[in-house]
Design a protein around this motif. Structure first.
Motif, PDB file in Angstrom:
ATOM      1  N   VAL A   1      -8.107  -1.054 -18.836  1.00  0.00           N
ATOM      2  CA  VAL A   1      -7.553   0.505 -19.257  1.00  0.00           C
ATOM      3  C   VAL A   1      -6.484   0.877 -18.191  1.00  0.00           C
ATOM      4  CG1 VAL A   1      -8.168   2.888 -19.506  1.00  0.00           C
ATOM      5  CG2 VAL A   1      -9.698   1.018 -20.543  1.00  0.00           C
ATOM      6  N   ALA A   2      -6.826   0.527 -16.772  1.00  0.00           N
ATOM      7  CA  ALA A   2      -5.688   0.984 -15.683  1.00  0.00           C
ATOM      8  C   ALA A   2      -4.372   0.328 -16.294  1.00  0.00           C
ATOM      9  CB  ALA A   2      -6.290   0.440 -14.566  1.00  0.00           C
ATOM     10  N   GLY A   3      -4.560  -0.946 -16.538  1.00  0.00           N
ATOM     11  CA  GLY A   3      -3.190  -1.732 -17.053  1.00  0.00           C
ATOM     12  C   GLY A   3      -2.652  -1.087 -18.160  1.00  0.00           C
ATOM     13  N   THR A   4      -3.618  -0.539 -19.002  1.00  0.00           N
ATOM     14  CA  THR A   4      -2.806   0.107 -20.366  1.00  0.00           C
ATOM     15  C   THR A   4      -2.196   1.522 -20.128  1.00  0.00           C
ATOM     16  OG1 THR A   4      -4.512  -0.817 -21.650  1.00  0.00           O
ATOM     17  CG2 THR A   4      -3.451   0.763 -22.739  1.00  0.00           C
ATOM     18  N   ILE A   5      -2.882   2.094 -19.129  1.00  0.00           N
ATOM     19  CA  ILE A   5      -2.055   3.366 -18.426  1.00  0.00           C
ATOM     20  C   ILE A   5      -0.737   3.303 -17.928  1.00  0.00           C
ATOM     21  CG2 ILE A   5      -2.640   5.631 -16.905  1.00  0.00           C
ATOM     22  CD1 ILE A   5      -5.394   5.196 -17.419  1.00  0.00           C
ATOM     23  N   MET A   6      -0.705   2.358 -17.067  1.00  0.00           N
ATOM     24  CA  MET A   6       0.299   2.067 -16.178  1.00  0.00           C
ATOM     25  C   MET A   6       1.427   1.406 -16.886  1.00  0.00           C
ATOM     26  SD  MET A   6      -1.144   0.698 -12.572  1.00  0.00           S
ATOM     27  CE  MET A   6      -1.830  -0.655 -13.389  1.00  0.00           C
ATOM     28  N   GLY A   7       1.170   0.459 -17.964  1.00  0.00           N
ATOM     29  CA  GLY A   7       2.249  -0.077 -18.739  1.00  0.00           C
ATOM     30  C   GLY A   7       3.272   0.870 -19.319  1.00  0.00           C
TER      31      GLY A   7
END
Length: 403
Positions: free
Chosen positions: A145-151
């Motif tokens: 989820v953190a990656g999905t937010i930052m992307g």
């Protein structure tokens, strides 16, 4: 550090980078189709964007059981490497496409060779001590989820600086680096099953779908993913209606999405711990009911800040959904079939990811933007009833066994 814990942290970091890279292209995908691939009509642009977005999930839903079967035969790590190296090349080549059909073809191919997340999930689930499974799945959920937010944030910023096509090259490079990290640092103690115990995908399906509570958990997975993603197509328009002006809609829509994601990152490991302590089915049921109830006031807000607050609160409970499902899958499945079960579950996850935005966008024209929120809450409430009916009557047992 224990090997299983080191593997958990390395794979979590790698999946965070992969998800960040994969989601970098989403903010400008319609613009890429319009400005670079010669599709000028706005209606055709949005139609193609939806088709291209869903193509990846379509092929992933069809092929995942095969990759799961091979992972249980040859190892989960090799499936992570197969997927990571293949995806890095395909994504980089996407920056060279000349028309929308090339783009569609590569997205279909990307879904076919994908599977890095279910393979990583299965590797961690199979090696983690039983009493730590919920926490480990929560950590994985937080990372993705953190990656999905930052992307999308980085993708939007870089697109203005280096252009759309180079973003795909950077995305492929990030997936490649993550895969190299897994290659070098992750250790898997895998023993192939005897040839007489190896089964085909058809035999796997017959065995898995005849074993409770696996079909019930598969259905919960698709309902959760469908419900949560059905909001995505209408969220920007809903934010615009609350603002009463088209100014800064993208910023506030991103803020609303980020609020839910940030809460998800915070809550997932803690809810995983609660699942390990009190039972993942209890956490799953509680989070489903809470999520369903929080969707109702979202249809009644009058200010954007109210929606941001409610989405943050929703994210706290959404963080316990899929990790709880994954924990229950692991506890109901013997180690030698973990990848096959997670492969089938990933098919349902991809199916929900494909159908949710598509049907949610279509329903908005009939039930209004607010109606989509209410229908999503109702669907989650139905899911909670299904969980109570399917998982509460008898304790989980590892009933799946090879033929």
């Amino acid at each position: 550090m224990e090997i299983w814990k080191r593997n958990l942290f390395v794979i979590s970091f790698a999946l965070c980078i992969v998800m960040s890279a994969m989601s970098m292209v989403m903010p400008f995908l319609p613009l890429f189709i319009q400005s670079e691939l010669g599709v000028e009509d706005p209606h055709q642009v949005t139609a193609w964007a939806g088709i291209v977005f869903g193509a990846n999930f379509l092929t992933a839903s069809l092929i995942s059981p095969l990759w799961g079967n091979l992972a249980d035969k040859y190892g989960r790590k090799i499936m992570i490497l197969r997927s990571g190296y293949s995806m890095s090349v395909i994504i980089a080549l996407t920056g060279l496409v000349g028309n929308v059909w090339h783009l569609l073809g590569l997205r279909l191919l990307n879904g076919t060779v994908g599977g890095i997340i279910p393979a990583g999930t299965a590797l961690i689930a199979s090696a983690t001590p039983k009493e730590k499974v919920g926490w480990a799945q929560g950590v994985l959920q937080s990372s993705t989820v953190a990656g999905t937010i930052m992307g999308p944030l980085f993708g939007g910023l870089l697109a203005d600086i280096i252009g759309y096509r180079l973003i795909f090259v950077i995305t492929g490079a990030l997936v490649l680096l993550s895969t190299i990290l897994v290659t070098v640092t992750v250790k898997e103690n895998f023993t192939p099953p005897p040839a007489r115990k190896q089964t085909s995908v058809r035999e796997d399906a017959k065995l898995i779908f005849s074993t409770q509570p696996l079909p019930a958990l598969f259905l919960v997975t698709v309902m959760i993913q469908f419900a949560l993603l059905s909001i995505n197509p209408v969220l920007p328009m809903y934010v615009k209606s609350l603002l009463g002006s088209p100014e800064r809609v993208s910023f506030y829509a991103g803020l609303v999405t980020a609020a839910m994601g940030a809460a998800n990152v915070i809550a997932s490991p803690q809810l995983g711990k609660l699942g390990d302590r009190f039972g993942s089915q209890k956490v799953l049921l509680f989070c489903l009911i809470a999520s369903a109830l929080i969707f109702i006031p979202q249809a009644m807000v009058t200010q954007v800040w109210q929606l941001v607050a409610l989405r943050f609160l929703l994210g706290m409970f959404v963080g316990g959904l899929l990790p709880s499902v994954n924990s229950l899958l692991r506890k109901a499945t013997p180690t030698h079939m973990t990848s096959r079960v997670f492969g089938f579950n990933n098919s349902f996850l991809a199916l929900g990811s494909m159908l949710g935005p598509t049907i949610g966008g279509l329903l908005a024209g009939y039930v209004s933007l607010k109606g989509v929120f209410l229908m999503t809450g109702l669907l989650l409430l139905i899911s909670s009833g299904w969980v109570a009916y399917s998982l509460w009557r008898k304790p989980l047992s590892r009933g799946v066994s090879p033929k």
